[in-house]
Design a protein around this motif. Structure first.
Motif, PDB file in Angstrom:
ATOM      1  N   SER A 136      -3.537   6.469  18.019  1.00 38.12           N
ATOM      2  CA  SER A 136      -3.512   5.324  17.118  1.00 38.12           C
ATOM      3  C   SER A 136      -4.633   5.537  16.117  1.00 38.12           C
ATOM      4  N   LYS A 137      -4.408   5.091  14.896  1.00 39.35           N
ATOM      5  CA  LYS A 137      -5.305   5.396  13.784  1.00 39.35           C
ATOM      6  C   LYS A 137      -6.699   4.838  14.034  1.00 39.35           C
ATOM      7  N   GLU A 138      -7.708   5.714  13.821  1.00 36.55           N
ATOM      8  CA  GLU A 138      -9.069   5.231  13.963  1.00 36.55           C
ATOM      9  C   GLU A 138      -9.501   4.505  12.698  1.00 36.55           C
ATOM     10  N   PRO A 161       9.616   4.499  -0.561  1.00 41.01           N
ATOM     11  CA  PRO A 161       8.477   5.133   0.096  1.00 41.01           C
ATOM     12  C   PRO A 161       7.178   4.846  -0.658  1.00 41.01           C
ATOM     13  N   VAL A 162       6.114   4.646   0.084  1.00 48.33           N
ATOM     14  CA  VAL A 162       4.773   4.530  -0.490  1.00 48.33           C
ATOM     15  C   VAL A 162       3.957   5.662   0.128  1.00 48.33           C
ATOM     16  N   ILE A 163       3.498   6.559  -0.709  1.00 45.89           N
ATOM     17  CA  ILE A 163       2.854   7.761  -0.171  1.00 45.89           C
ATOM     18  C   ILE A 163       1.511   8.010  -0.852  1.00 45.89           C
ATOM     19  N   ILE A 181      -6.425   9.106  -8.631  1.00 49.00           N
ATOM     20  CA  ILE A 181      -7.252   9.872  -7.689  1.00 49.00           C
ATOM     21  C   ILE A 181      -8.365   8.938  -7.249  1.00 49.00           C
ATOM     22  N   ARG A 182      -8.364   8.589  -5.988  1.00 51.65           N
ATOM     23  CA  ARG A 182      -9.341   7.626  -5.499  1.00 51.65           C
ATOM     24  C   ARG A 182     -10.731   8.249  -5.426  1.00 51.65           C
ATOM     25  N   ARG A 183     -10.814   9.450  -4.892  1.00 52.83           N
ATOM     26  CA  ARG A 183     -12.122  10.083  -4.708  1.00 52.83           C
ATOM     27  C   ARG A 183     -11.976  11.582  -4.488  1.00 52.83           C
ATOM     28  N   PRO A 220      -0.254  13.774   4.344  1.00 51.60           N
ATOM     29  CA  PRO A 220       0.384  12.643   3.675  1.00 51.60           C
ATOM     30  C   PRO A 220       0.264  11.370   4.499  1.00 51.60           C
ATOM     31  N   ASN A 221       0.075  10.252   3.811  1.00 51.92           N
ATOM     32  CA  ASN A 221       0.122   8.926   4.436  1.00 51.92           C
ATOM     33  C   ASN A 221       1.391   8.264   3.928  1.00 51.92           C
ATOM     34  N   ILE A 222       2.176   7.751   4.856  1.00 47.94           N
ATOM     35  CA  ILE A 222       3.489   7.267   4.450  1.00 47.94           C
ATOM     36  C   ILE A 222       3.737   5.872   5.004  1.00 47.94           C
ATOM     37  N   SER A 223       4.266   5.009   4.145  1.00 47.58           N
ATOM     38  CA  SER A 223       4.785   3.733   4.629  1.00 47.58           C
ATOM     39  C   SER A 223       5.998   3.384   3.769  1.00 47.58           C
ATOM     40  N   LEU A 224       6.712   2.342   4.141  1.00 43.38           N
ATOM     41  CA  LEU A 224       7.887   1.944   3.368  1.00 43.38           C
ATOM     42  C   LEU A 224       7.740   0.501   2.910  1.00 43.38           C
ATOM     43  N   ILE A 284      -9.693  15.685  -1.506  1.00 43.88           N
ATOM     44  CA  ILE A 284      -9.186  14.982  -2.680  1.00 43.88           C
ATOM     45  C   ILE A 284      -8.217  13.917  -2.199  1.00 43.88           C
ATOM     46  N   VAL A 285      -8.535  12.656  -2.457  1.00 45.86           N
ATOM     47  CA  VAL A 285      -7.739  11.542  -1.932  1.00 45.86           C
ATOM     48  C   VAL A 285      -7.067  10.795  -3.083  1.00 45.86           C
ATOM     49  N   THR A 286      -5.762  10.662  -3.015  1.00 35.95           N
ATOM     50  CA  THR A 286      -5.055   9.926  -4.078  1.00 35.95           C
ATOM     51  C   THR A 286      -4.879   8.462  -3.695  1.00 35.95           C
ATOM     52  N   GLU A 287      -4.537   7.658  -4.672  1.00 31.71           N
ATOM     53  CA  GLU A 287      -4.052   6.304  -4.407  1.00 31.71           C
ATOM     54  C   GLU A 287      -2.629   6.445  -3.842  1.00 31.71           C
ATOM     55  N   PRO A 288      -2.136   5.408  -3.167  1.00 32.10           N
ATOM     56  CA  PRO A 288      -0.760   5.508  -2.631  1.00 32.10           C
ATOM     57  C   PRO A 288       0.266   5.334  -3.751  1.00 32.10           C
ATOM     58  N   ASP A 289       0.257   6.249  -4.705  1.00 32.44           N
ATOM     59  CA  ASP A 289       1.056   6.099  -5.926  1.00 32.44           C
ATOM     60  C   ASP A 289       2.356   6.897  -5.943  1.00 32.44           C
ATOM     61  N   TYR A 291       1.038  -1.422   7.131  1.00 28.77           N
ATOM     62  CA  TYR A 291       0.730  -0.319   8.043  1.00 28.77           C
ATOM     63  C   TYR A 291       0.802   0.979   7.248  1.00 28.77           C
ATOM     64  N   LYS A 292       0.280   2.053   7.799  1.00 24.99           N
ATOM     65  CA  LYS A 292       0.574   3.371   7.235  1.00 24.99           C
ATOM     66  C   LYS A 292       0.500   4.416   8.333  1.00 24.99           C
ATOM     67  N   VAL A 293       1.267   5.476   8.141  1.00 22.61           N
ATOM     68  CA  VAL A 293       1.294   6.548   9.131  1.00 22.61           C
ATOM     69  C   VAL A 293       0.751   7.804   8.467  1.00 22.61           C
TER      70      VAL A 293
HETATM   71  P1  ADP Z   1      -8.274   5.487   5.824  1.00 24.58           P
HETATM   72  O1  ADP Z   1      -9.564   4.782   5.638  1.00 24.58           O
HETATM   73  O2  ADP Z   1      -7.508   5.039   6.994  1.00 24.58           O
HETATM   74  O3  ADP Z   1      -8.348   6.981   5.683  1.00 24.58           O
HETATM   75  P2  ADP Z   1      -7.602   4.885   3.142  1.00 24.58           P
HETATM   76  O4  ADP Z   1      -7.361   3.496   2.669  1.00 24.58           O
HETATM   77  O5  ADP Z   1      -8.875   5.527   2.800  1.00 24.58           O
HETATM   78  O6  ADP Z   1      -7.338   4.948   4.662  1.00 24.58           O
HETATM   79  O7  ADP Z   1      -6.423   5.777   2.567  1.00 24.58           O
HETATM   80  C1  ADP Z   1      -6.199   7.042   2.990  1.00 24.58           C
HETATM   81  C2  ADP Z   1      -4.946   7.511   2.272  1.00 24.58           C
HETATM   82  O8  ADP Z   1      -3.850   6.700   2.607  1.00 24.58           O
HETATM   83  C3  ADP Z   1      -5.065   7.456   0.762  1.00 24.58           C
HETATM   84  O9  ADP Z   1      -4.492   8.621   0.227  1.00 24.58           O
HETATM   85  C4  ADP Z   1      -4.259   6.240   0.378  1.00 24.58           C
HETATM   86  O10 ADP Z   1      -3.661   6.409  -0.874  1.00 24.58           O
HETATM   87  C5  ADP Z   1      -3.189   6.232   1.451  1.00 24.58           C
HETATM   88  N1  ADP Z   1      -2.661   4.894   1.728  1.00 24.58           N
HETATM   89  C6  ADP Z   1      -3.327   3.731   1.808  1.00 24.58           C
HETATM   90  N2  ADP Z   1      -2.494   2.716   2.118  1.00 24.58           N
HETATM   91  C7  ADP Z   1      -1.251   3.252   2.236  1.00 24.58           C
HETATM   92  C8  ADP Z   1       0.051   2.758   2.547  1.00 24.58           C
HETATM   93  N3  ADP Z   1       0.261   1.473   2.821  1.00 24.58           N
HETATM   94  N4  ADP Z   1       1.069   3.622   2.585  1.00 24.58           N
HETATM   95  C9  ADP Z   1       0.891   4.930   2.329  1.00 24.58           C
HETATM   96  N5  ADP Z   1      -0.297   5.451   2.028  1.00 24.58           N
HETATM   97  C10 ADP Z   1      -1.356   4.641   1.995  1.00 24.58           C
END
Ligand code: ADP
Ligand code: MG
Ligand code: ZN
Length: 457
Positions: free
Chosen positions: A276-278, A6-8, A117-119, A196-200, A154-159, A223-225
């Motif tokens: 669908s994601k904007e 998982p990538v979240i 933490i991205r921002r 949460p943003n999730i991809s695999l 508060i936005v994290t990296e996908p870590d 992609y991400k959901v």
């Molecule tokens: P958006 O502009 O669509 O909001 P961002 O790139 O700003 O997307 O990221 C929003 C959130 O999604 C962040 O928390 C980031 O870590 C996470 N994210 C980005 N890419 C992925 C991915 N491939 N899988 C899961 N989460 C992701």
């Protein structure tokens, strides 16, 4: 399931508990209040009304960023995020786009993993839609009391790679904003909302295993959901697990999951497609013309740091080193700021009275001291009292133990057959014979030794 990792990434909104709203002087204490009683032309989005930023809210936003080890750029600005929805009367939300207050932070989890933490940026909350049936007719009502309440995102990296790490991060974040006293972070009241943003990532294609690199430096899935507005830690876990299952099914069939925004359905524990994601470009972001850019000096930011309390991680470490407490005790005592302060106040009080920090910690944790009804000094006094154990006449004690054992042969037998709890019964019988307080631990050892010695006879 082992075929994918998982990538979240998480986006968390925290509502600040400032007295007034973000851009007007309306009270932001809206919860449970009569609808539309906390409003004015600014937060109703009436034409011509001008926003005035809330200084306290901005300071608190920066403090959250500092707590998450962010950099604070000395120049920042607000932007308009344009979209249409009935709960957004202006047709845009004042937010921050490319120059947020805080960037590039990190937070360390207990397993040593670092989450980027991205921002951390400042924005305003929207109104609230209420769907009801009135006289048999389905209607939607709007309450603008929440409109314009300060919101920090508060936005994290996908870590993240697991729900356990996600949960620990969320608990830490909640703890930090509570320590800072900038938000109650009460999930049920919607003070804290999770996306949460999730991809695999396929484990097979990633054979060049760059172990120590942060996940965000590895190639991300295409992609991400995003799952919207979840209001409990339990649901965030459910939503993520559901997505992992759903997406791995799609990937197994050789397809790629659609990039989209989904909603969480509490009843079924599942997610459903919403839209669908904007893209950022859909929002037509541009600088907020009614608020000039904001500049800080280094001194100003240093000053804010000085106003911040000691944070949970630091306190935990200090409890271990300064008072010699165990990891476990330190975690419990530093979990809430009030409790930590209570503990330290009792330690201070007990210092000259021969009561050790460890005794105080034990007392608070094991006896579940109600810190709202006992003063720290009262706690210390009761520890002193209970540790003054009367020295019992050894001979009398021995006689009584003998008597109890001979009167309770069945319990003795039970114990020898392996029923260890029988000792507690015997102990109770011995203790009953004394009116004064005697050391139960010591008596228990005496009884156990005696019963065990019977075996040799
Ligand atoms: P958006 O502009 O669509 O909001 P961002 O790139 O700003 O997307 O990221 C929003 C959130 O999604 C962040 O928390 C980031 O870590 C996470 N994210 C980005 N890419 C992925 C991915 N491939 N899988 C899961 N989460 C992701
Ligand atoms: Mg987003
Ligand atoms: Zn207002």
């Amino acid at each position: 399931m082992n075929n994918y990792t998982p990538v979240i990434g998480l986006e968390v909104h925290v509502e600040l508990k400032t007295k007034s709203k973000m851009f007007c002087s309306c009270s932001s204490d809206y919860f449970g209040k009569k609808p539309n009683t906390h409003t004015c032309p600014v937060c109703l989005g009436l034409p011509g009304a001008l926003p005035v930023p809330n200084k306290k809210a901005i300071q608190w936003c920066i403090m959250i960023g500092l707590s998450l080890n962010c950099n604070i750029p000395l120049l920042s600005k607000f932007d308009r995020k344009n979209y249409f929805y009935p709960d957004l009367p202006k047709g845009y939300q004042i937010s921050q786009y490319d120059m947020p207050f805080c960037i590039n932070g990190k937070i360390e989890l207990s397993n040593g993993k670092k989450i980027g933490i991205r921002r951390v940026h400042m924005e305003e909350d929207t109104g609230k839609l209420i769907h009801e049936t009135i006289e048999g007719e389905k209607v939607s009502l709007i309450d603008f009391n929440r409109s314009g309440v300060p919101l920090v995102e508060i936005v994290t990296e996908p870590d993240f790679e697991s729900t356990e790490d996600v949960k620990e991060y969320l608990q830490k974040l909640q703890q930090i904003v509570r320590y800072l006293k900038v938000s109650d972070a009460n999930m049920e009241k919607g003070d804290m909302r999770l996306e949460p943003n999730i991809s695999l990532r396929s484990n097979n294609t990633n054979t060049t295993n760059t172990n120590n690199k942060p996940i965000s430096n590895k190639e991300l899935p295409k992609y991400k959901v995003e799952v919207k507005n979840i209001n409990s830690f339990k649901f965030v876990e459910k939503a993520i697990n559901f997505e992992i299952e759903r997406q791995s099914e799609i990937l197994k069939n050789g397809q790629t999951p659609k990039q989209e925004t989904r909603g969480f359905v509490e009843k079924s524990g599942s997610t459903v497609s919403q839209r669908s994601k904007e893209e950022a470009s859909d929002y037509r972001y541009f600088p907020e013309p009614d608020i000039p850019p904001l500049r800080w000096t280094k001194n100003y930011i240093e000053g804010l740091k000085l106003e911040m309390p000691e944070l949970p991680d630091k306190k935990l470490k200090r409890f271990k080193s300064e008072y010699g407490l165990s990891e476990y005790d330190s975690i419990i005592l530093s979990r809430e700021k009030n409790l930590a302060e209570y503990f330290e106040s009792a330690v201070n009080d007990g210092k000259n009275q021969g009561v050790s920090p460890k005794q105080i910690a034990n007392h608070i944790i094991n006896k579940k001291t109600d810190i709202d009804s006992y003063l720290p000094s009262e706690l210390v006094r009761s520890i002193i009292k209970s540790s003054k154990k009367v020295d019992v006449d050894e001979k009398k004690l021995d006689e009584i133990i003998n008597k109890v054992l001979s009167e309770n042969k069945k319990a003795v037998l039970d114990y020898k057959k392996g029923k260890k709890t029988a000792i507690m019964y015997l102990l109770g019988q011995v203790m009953r014979e004394f009116s004064e307080k005697i050391d139960a631990q010591k008596v228990k050892i005496l009884i156990t030794n005696k019963v065990n010695s019977y075996e040799q006879n």
